[in-house]
Design an enzyme around this catalytic site. Structure first.
Site, PDB file in Angstrom:
ATOM      1  N   GLU A  98       0.789  -1.223  -0.019  1.00  0.00           N
ATOM      2  CA  GLU A  98      -0.078  -0.113  -0.129  1.00  0.00           C
ATOM      3  C   GLU A  98       0.881   1.275   0.157  1.00  0.00           C
ATOM      4  O   GLU A  98       1.914   1.129   0.549  1.00  0.00           O
ATOM      5  CB  GLU A  98      -0.927  -0.137   1.324  1.00  0.00           C
ATOM      6  CG  GLU A  98      -1.794   1.201   1.765  1.00  0.00           C
ATOM      7  CD  GLU A  98      -2.657   1.594   0.717  1.00  0.00           C
ATOM      8  OE1 GLU A  98      -2.419   1.502  -0.402  1.00  0.00           O
ATOM      9  OE2 GLU A  98      -3.663   2.055   1.203  1.00  0.00           O
ATOM     10  N   ASP A 102      -3.090   6.378   6.327  1.00  0.00           N
ATOM     11  CA  ASP A 102      -3.571   7.555   7.356  1.00  0.00           C
ATOM     12  C   ASP A 102      -4.530   7.122   8.349  1.00  0.00           C
ATOM     13  O   ASP A 102      -4.023   6.767   9.357  1.00  0.00           O
ATOM     14  CB  ASP A 102      -4.211   8.384   6.115  1.00  0.00           C
ATOM     15  CG  ASP A 102      -4.422   9.822   6.583  1.00  0.00           C
ATOM     16  OD1 ASP A 102      -3.960  10.075   7.189  1.00  0.00           O
ATOM     17  OD2 ASP A 102      -5.442  10.423   5.925  1.00  0.00           O
TER      18      ASP A 102
HETATM   19  P1  5GP Z   1      -6.945   5.949   5.264  1.00  0.00           P
HETATM   20  O1  5GP Z   1      -8.123   5.062   4.874  1.00  0.00           O
HETATM   21  O2  5GP Z   1      -5.737   5.330   5.922  1.00  0.00           O
HETATM   22  O3  5GP Z   1      -7.335   7.124   5.957  1.00  0.00           O
HETATM   23  O4  5GP Z   1      -6.273   6.564   3.787  1.00  0.00           O
HETATM   24  C1  5GP Z   1      -5.889   5.627   2.937  1.00  0.00           C
HETATM   25  C2  5GP Z   1      -5.971   6.196   1.502  1.00  0.00           C
HETATM   26  O5  5GP Z   1      -6.223   7.748   1.517  1.00  0.00           O
HETATM   27  C3  5GP Z   1      -4.675   6.063   0.838  1.00  0.00           C
HETATM   28  O6  5GP Z   1      -4.466   4.884  -0.006  1.00  0.00           O
HETATM   29  C4  5GP Z   1      -4.687   7.378  -0.111  1.00  0.00           C
HETATM   30  O7  5GP Z   1      -5.496   6.928  -1.283  1.00  0.00           O
HETATM   31  C5  5GP Z   1      -5.385   8.280   0.631  1.00  0.00           C
HETATM   32  N1  5GP Z   1      -4.520   9.326   1.230  1.00  0.00           N
HETATM   33  C6  5GP Z   1      -4.306   9.611   2.624  1.00  0.00           C
HETATM   34  N2  5GP Z   1      -3.465  10.341   2.741  1.00  0.00           N
HETATM   35  C7  5GP Z   1      -3.102  10.881   1.760  1.00  0.00           C
HETATM   36  C8  5GP Z   1      -1.971  12.036   1.168  1.00  0.00           C
HETATM   37  O8  5GP Z   1      -1.410  12.524   1.999  1.00  0.00           O
HETATM   38  N3  5GP Z   1      -1.977  11.832  -0.374  1.00  0.00           N
HETATM   39  C9  5GP Z   1      -2.607  11.252  -1.062  1.00  0.00           C
HETATM   40  N4  5GP Z   1      -2.549  11.379  -2.394  1.00  0.00           N
HETATM   41  N5  5GP Z   1      -3.483  10.367  -0.548  1.00  0.00           N
HETATM   42  C10 5GP Z   1      -3.753  10.219   0.681  1.00  0.00           C
END
Ligand code: 5GP
Length: 175
Positions: A98, A102
């Site tokens: 992955e 976040d």
């Molecule tokens: P989570 O579900 O852990 O909050 O987020 C994961 C997904 O959010 C990642 O696979 C990515 O697609 C997007 N994401 C989270 N933070 C960032 C960031 O700083 N930049 C980008 N481009 N995508 C992010």
């Protein structure tokens, strides 16, 4: 591409050095096994392409695609599967790759999905970890870089509308 609204956070050379180390560690773990590597699309494609070239292991590649509903910079936790694997995962050693974790909601959903298919083992590696924003505990075997809570793109990750993925460095939007 040049811009005055972002800074280079992690250079291409530094990314490659981190990936080489992780690849060597994974080579040791999986030597003698035939594994399935699953890049999570879209963001994980570039990291996975470099990682597998640093792994001296018999492996197959499958893809999973996930998109989370929500704003551009924040995931809602409601995950939509956009592409599924084609090989059976039952009894296989699976390595999920992955780009960034976040809140952890996307990864938690995808890990649950893979586990429901009864793999022999599942390890997850991530390129970037924004630990400060974690909402759910996710099991991560290896993370190449921990980063602060800033929106980043480049090296596979997009900025808006799917652009910016081809930058060789990881850059962060200026506040
Ligand atoms: P989570 O579900 O852990 O909050 O987020 C994961 C997904 O959010 C990642 O696979 C990515 O697609 C997007 N994401 C989270 N933070 C960032 C960031 O700083 N930049 C980008 N481009 N995508 C992010």
């Amino acid at each position: 591409m040049k811009s005055n609204n972002w800074d280079v956070l992690i250079s291409s050379a530094h990314i490659q050095e981190g990936i080489r180390k992780l690849g060597a560690e994974l080579t040791q773990i999986y030597t003698g096994r035939r594994i399935v590597v699953i890049p999570l699309l879209r963001g994980g494609f570039m990291f996975a392409a470099d990682l597998v070239r640093n792994m001296d292991v018999d492996l197959q590649i499958e893809f999973l695609g996930a998109a989370s509903y929500g704003e551009q910079t924040r995931s809602s936790g409601e995950v939509r599967l956009t592409l599924d694997t084609t090989l059976p995962l039952s009894g296989r050693d699976v390595l999920l790759v992955e780009d960034i974790v976040d809140t952890g909601l996307t990864l938690a959903y995808i890990q649950q999905l893979i586990k429901s298919r009864n793999p022999a083992s599942l390890r997850t590696v991530v390129l970037l970890d924004k630990k400060a924003r974690r909402q759910v505990d996710v099991d991560i075997y290896g993370c190449v870089f921990s980063i602060p809570d800033r929106f980043v793109f480049g090296y596979g990750l997009d900025s808006h509308g799917g652009f910016g993925r081809n930058l060789p460095d990881i850059v962060a939007l200026k506040d």
